[in-house]
Write an enzyme that holds these catalytic residues in place. Structure first.
Site, mmCIF file in Angstrom:
data_model
loop_
_atom_site.group_PDB
_atom_site.id
_atom_site.type_symbol
_atom_site.label_atom_id
_atom_site.label_comp_id
_atom_site.label_asym_id
_atom_site.label_seq_id
_atom_site.Cartn_x
_atom_site.Cartn_y
_atom_site.Cartn_z
ATOM 1 N N ASP A 8 0.855 -1.185 0.000
ATOM 2 C CA ASP A 8 0.000 0.000 0.000
ATOM 3 C C ASP A 8 0.893 1.237 0.000
ATOM 4 O O ASP A 8 1.856 1.307 0.781
ATOM 5 C CB ASP A 8 -0.901 0.034 1.239
ATOM 6 C CG ASP A 8 -1.974 -1.055 1.204
ATOM 7 O OD1 ASP A 8 -2.038 -1.796 0.210
ATOM 8 O OD2 ASP A 8 -2.745 -1.152 2.177
ATOM 9 N N ASP A 130 -15.220 -4.223 -1.062
ATOM 10 C CA ASP A 130 -14.766 -3.879 0.286
ATOM 11 C C ASP A 130 -15.992 -3.585 1.140
ATOM 12 O O ASP A 130 -16.791 -2.706 0.812
ATOM 13 C CB ASP A 130 -13.859 -2.649 0.240
ATOM 14 C CG ASP A 130 -12.632 -2.869 -0.635
ATOM 15 O OD1 ASP A 130 -12.288 -4.033 -0.873
ATOM 16 O OD2 ASP A 130 -12.030 -1.874 -1.070
#
Length: 239
Positions: A8, A130
């Site tokens: 990330d 998500d």
């Protein structure tokens, strides 16, 4: 089952968050390429690269990090975060992404995304589902939708999606184990190739994801915090 480490990116650096909260940012390495090369040296073939700056700003930001990793490694990179327009998506593919993950845009502009699937093919486009308490969240998990995760996936399955990454936000970065029941329900009610993401805390969790039938699992903080060693993952891959 594919082993897919996650990198990330915030400000060009390799970070991890807890439950998607940007205030919990922890920097693990200032050089994401270094991290990617280490993964590759242990037999890793896949990489989940997320542009967290992009997710927040709603357009691609860290394409140079993507291009650098794609150029200097042979990793199969799926890229997500801030991909809102055809131009962003073309930039991601031109920078070396083999696949892209559509998340927020998949909720906000489904017709646009159906056209993307048709244009690029179901192998190139991954649906990012998500969710928190089974409700889909968007915009770097800062906004809630009104969509149930199963119905969301089924709608995209009807429109050609084959690959889905599902992240249970409440589990993400918490090292408390994956959302096994949620993943089992998705696998029972859909026919997609499911990649489990969030909460993987030990090598036993990885074996569990394989046992329930996941096509892959994304591992982030467990690697960076030493809960799962690269040698354990290498052994899993070799076996």
């Amino acid at each position: 089952m594919k082993i897919i480490p996650a990198i990330d990116i915030i400000d060009g650096k390799c970070v991890r968050l807890s439950k998607g909260d940007y205030n919990t940012k922890k920097i693990y390495n200032e050089n994401p390429l270094e991290v990617a090369k280490e993964f590759e040296s242990f037999g890793i073939e896949f990489l989940h690269l997320v542009d967290l700056d992009g997710a927040k700003s709603k357009h691609i930001v860290n394409q140079k990090v993507l291009a650098n990793i794609a150029k200097e490694t042979s990793l199969h990179i799926d890229f997500g975060g801030g991909l809102k327009t055809e131009k962003d998506i073309e930039t991601a593919f031109n920078s070396g992404a083999k696949q892209i993950t559509i998340g927020s845009i998949a909720v906000q502009e489904p017709e646009f995304c159906f056209r993307l699937i048709e244009k690029y093919g179901s192998d190139k486009i991954i649906l990012g589902a998500d969710c928190q308490n089974k409700i889909i969240k968007t915009s770097g998990w800062l906004e809630e939708s009104d969509q149930d995760v199963i119905n969301f996936i089924l709608n995209y399955q009807k429109n050609g999606i084959r690959n889905v990454i599902c992240t249970d936000i409440l589990k993400d970065g918490m090292l408390e184990g994956a959302s096994t029941e949620l993943y089992q329900e998705i696998l029972e009610k859909t026919s997609v190739k499911l990649v489990a993401s969030g909460g993987i805390s030990c090598i036993e969790d990885v074996f569990l994801m394989k046992k329930i039938g996941c096509a892959g699992t994304i591992i982030g903080k467990a690697i960076y915090e030493g809960k799962i060693t690269m040698k354990e993952l290498q052994k899993f891959i070799e076996n």
